[in-house]
Design a protein around this motif. Sequence first.
Motif, short mmCIF file in Angstrom:
data_model
loop_
_atom_site.label_atom_id
_atom_site.label_comp_id
_atom_site.label_asym_id
_atom_site.label_seq_id
_atom_site.Cartn_x
_atom_site.Cartn_y
_atom_site.Cartn_z
N GLY A 201 0.80 -1.21 0.00
CA GLY A 201 0.00 0.00 0.00
C GLY A 201 0.84 1.26 0.00
O GLY A 201 1.52 1.58 -0.96
N ILE A 202 0.83 1.97 1.12
CA ILE A 202 1.39 3.32 1.19
C ILE A 202 2.54 3.39 2.19
O ILE A 202 2.48 2.79 3.26
CB ILE A 202 0.30 4.33 1.62
N ILE A 203 3.58 4.12 1.83
CA ILE A 203 4.57 4.62 2.78
C ILE A 203 4.37 6.12 2.90
O ILE A 203 4.46 6.85 1.91
CB ILE A 203 6.01 4.31 2.35
N ASN A 204 4.08 6.57 4.11
CA ASN A 204 3.89 8.01 4.34
C ASN A 204 4.72 8.40 5.56
O ASN A 204 4.39 8.05 6.69
CB ASN A 204 2.42 8.32 4.59
N ILE A 205 5.80 9.12 5.32
CA ILE A 205 6.68 9.59 6.39
C ILE A 205 6.70 11.12 6.29
O ILE A 205 7.40 11.70 5.46
CB ILE A 205 8.09 9.00 6.26
N PHE A 226 5.35 8.65 0.00
CA PHE A 226 5.30 10.06 0.36
C PHE A 226 6.30 10.34 1.48
O PHE A 226 6.24 9.72 2.54
CB PHE A 226 3.90 10.46 0.84
N ILE A 227 7.23 11.26 1.22
CA ILE A 227 8.14 11.76 2.25
C ILE A 227 8.07 13.28 2.18
O ILE A 227 8.65 13.91 1.29
CB ILE A 227 9.58 11.27 2.03
N ASN A 228 7.35 13.87 3.13
CA ASN A 228 7.05 15.30 3.04
C ASN A 228 7.20 15.99 4.40
O ASN A 228 6.91 15.41 5.45
CB ASN A 228 5.60 15.51 2.56
N ASN A 229 7.66 17.23 4.34
CA ASN A 229 7.65 18.11 5.52
C ASN A 229 8.45 17.55 6.70
O ASN A 229 8.01 17.58 7.84
CB ASN A 229 6.21 18.39 5.97
N ASN A 230 9.63 17.06 6.39
CA ASN A 230 10.58 16.64 7.43
C ASN A 230 11.79 17.57 7.34
O ASN A 230 12.74 17.29 6.60
CB ASN A 230 10.99 15.18 7.21
N ALA A 267 15.36 10.97 -11.39
CA ALA A 267 15.70 10.40 -12.69
C ALA A 267 15.02 9.05 -12.91
O ALA A 267 14.62 8.72 -14.04
CB ALA A 267 17.22 10.24 -12.80
N ALA A 268 14.86 8.29 -11.83
CA ALA A 268 14.24 6.96 -11.95
C ALA A 268 12.72 7.02 -11.96
O ALA A 268 12.07 6.04 -12.33
CB ALA A 268 14.72 6.07 -10.81
N HIS A 269 12.16 8.16 -11.54
CA HIS A 269 10.70 8.30 -11.46
C HIS A 269 10.30 9.63 -12.12
O HIS A 269 9.92 10.59 -11.46
CB HIS A 269 10.25 8.26 -10.00
N PRO A 270 10.38 9.69 -13.43
CA PRO A 270 10.14 10.96 -14.12
C PRO A 270 8.68 11.39 -14.12
O PRO A 270 8.38 12.56 -14.38
CB PRO A 270 10.63 10.68 -15.55
N THR A 271 7.76 10.47 -13.85
CA THR A 271 6.34 10.82 -13.85
C THR A 271 5.67 10.25 -12.60
O THR A 271 6.24 9.43 -11.89
CB THR A 271 5.63 10.25 -15.09
N GLY A 272 4.48 10.72 -12.34
CA GLY A 272 3.68 10.15 -11.26
C GLY A 272 3.74 10.88 -9.95
O GLY A 272 3.06 10.51 -8.99
N GLY A 273 4.61 11.92 -9.86
CA GLY A 273 4.74 12.59 -8.58
C GLY A 273 5.42 13.92 -8.69
O GLY A 273 5.60 14.46 -9.79
N ALA A 274 5.84 14.43 -7.53
CA ALA A 274 6.44 15.76 -7.49
C ALA A 274 7.59 15.80 -6.51
O ALA A 274 7.52 15.19 -5.43
CB ALA A 274 5.40 16.80 -7.11
N ILE A 275 8.65 16.51 -6.89
CA ILE A 275 9.74 16.84 -5.98
C ILE A 275 9.71 18.35 -5.81
O ILE A 275 9.83 19.10 -6.78
CB ILE A 275 11.09 16.37 -6.52
N CYS A 276 9.53 18.79 -4.59
CA CYS A 276 9.37 20.24 -4.36
C CYS A 276 10.05 20.64 -3.07
O CYS A 276 9.39 21.01 -2.10
CB CYS A 276 7.89 20.62 -4.34
N ASN A 277 11.37 20.55 -3.06
CA ASN A 277 12.14 20.95 -1.87
C ASN A 277 12.49 22.43 -1.97
O ASN A 277 12.55 23.01 -3.04
CB ASN A 277 13.41 20.11 -1.75
#
Length: 277
Positions: A201-205, A226-230, A267-277
């Motif tokens: 299912g999901i990894i949410n950290i 999901f790895i957000n706001n750490n 580079a390994a995941h060009p679609t499906g999500g977002a990197i926004c640091n």
Amino acid sequence: MRIASFAAALASVATLTGCIVPELDNYPADKSKGSGTTVVGEDTIATGGGDTSGTASNCTPGTYYGSVVLDGTGASDAFNSECTVSGSVTVMPSATSAEIDKLQRVQWINGSLVLNVPPLAASLTLAYLQTVSGVISIENSGSLQQLNLSGLVQTGSISIQNNGSLVLLQAPAIANPIQSITVTGNTALQALDLTGYMVSGIINISNNSQLTRISMTNLSSVSQFFINNNPLLQQVLVPAAGLTVASQWSVCHNPNIEANWLAAFKAAHPTGGAICN
């Protein structure tokens, strides 16, 4: 014998993570033992009895049928540290050290494990626990600083949420597929040492203000990631290129994350999500 190796293991992890493991408070005195205090995770645990898999434990051979509630009221007096609990186990803040000692001997829980540990317990080791079929849930866990599930190889899901004192979580031996891992809203957590070949299912950290390190070195696939706001997260020991994400992902607002890992993951995941640091 006393589990002397736990302290050494914590020191080793602390060195690897760069975090300082705080001094442990004592578990509330169990007057029945007549010696003042014991520390959860360093209580006396004999070997032998009920071991069918090479892991030493003095659990009582057989199965306890039903769920166990450890709350200091005698609600589960019939529970006698059977090796297997057919239902769930819930630890309430009012649990006694004698009840925790019973829990520390168990090897298999066929339901869930819910830990709302006594408010003065700083460290808990469940060294013999191998399987929790349901959810391992640690929420609002008082003064618990360190949780060691060193023998755990299988669980349904892990949920670590809204803990104000938990600094270190170790479950490095998990090798079977997990449904989900949720680690959110922990204001003191510095290091996660988890592993798993697949998470269905999901990894949410997310939203862990002191988290600096995540270790899931054997992770190979996950449905959502999901790895957000750490804000202090630096090390992400998760395969960047070798991880398959089936659907959605995001890695956002982790300003100190390692740039090389982030670039490799993107580079390994060009679609499906977002990197926004």
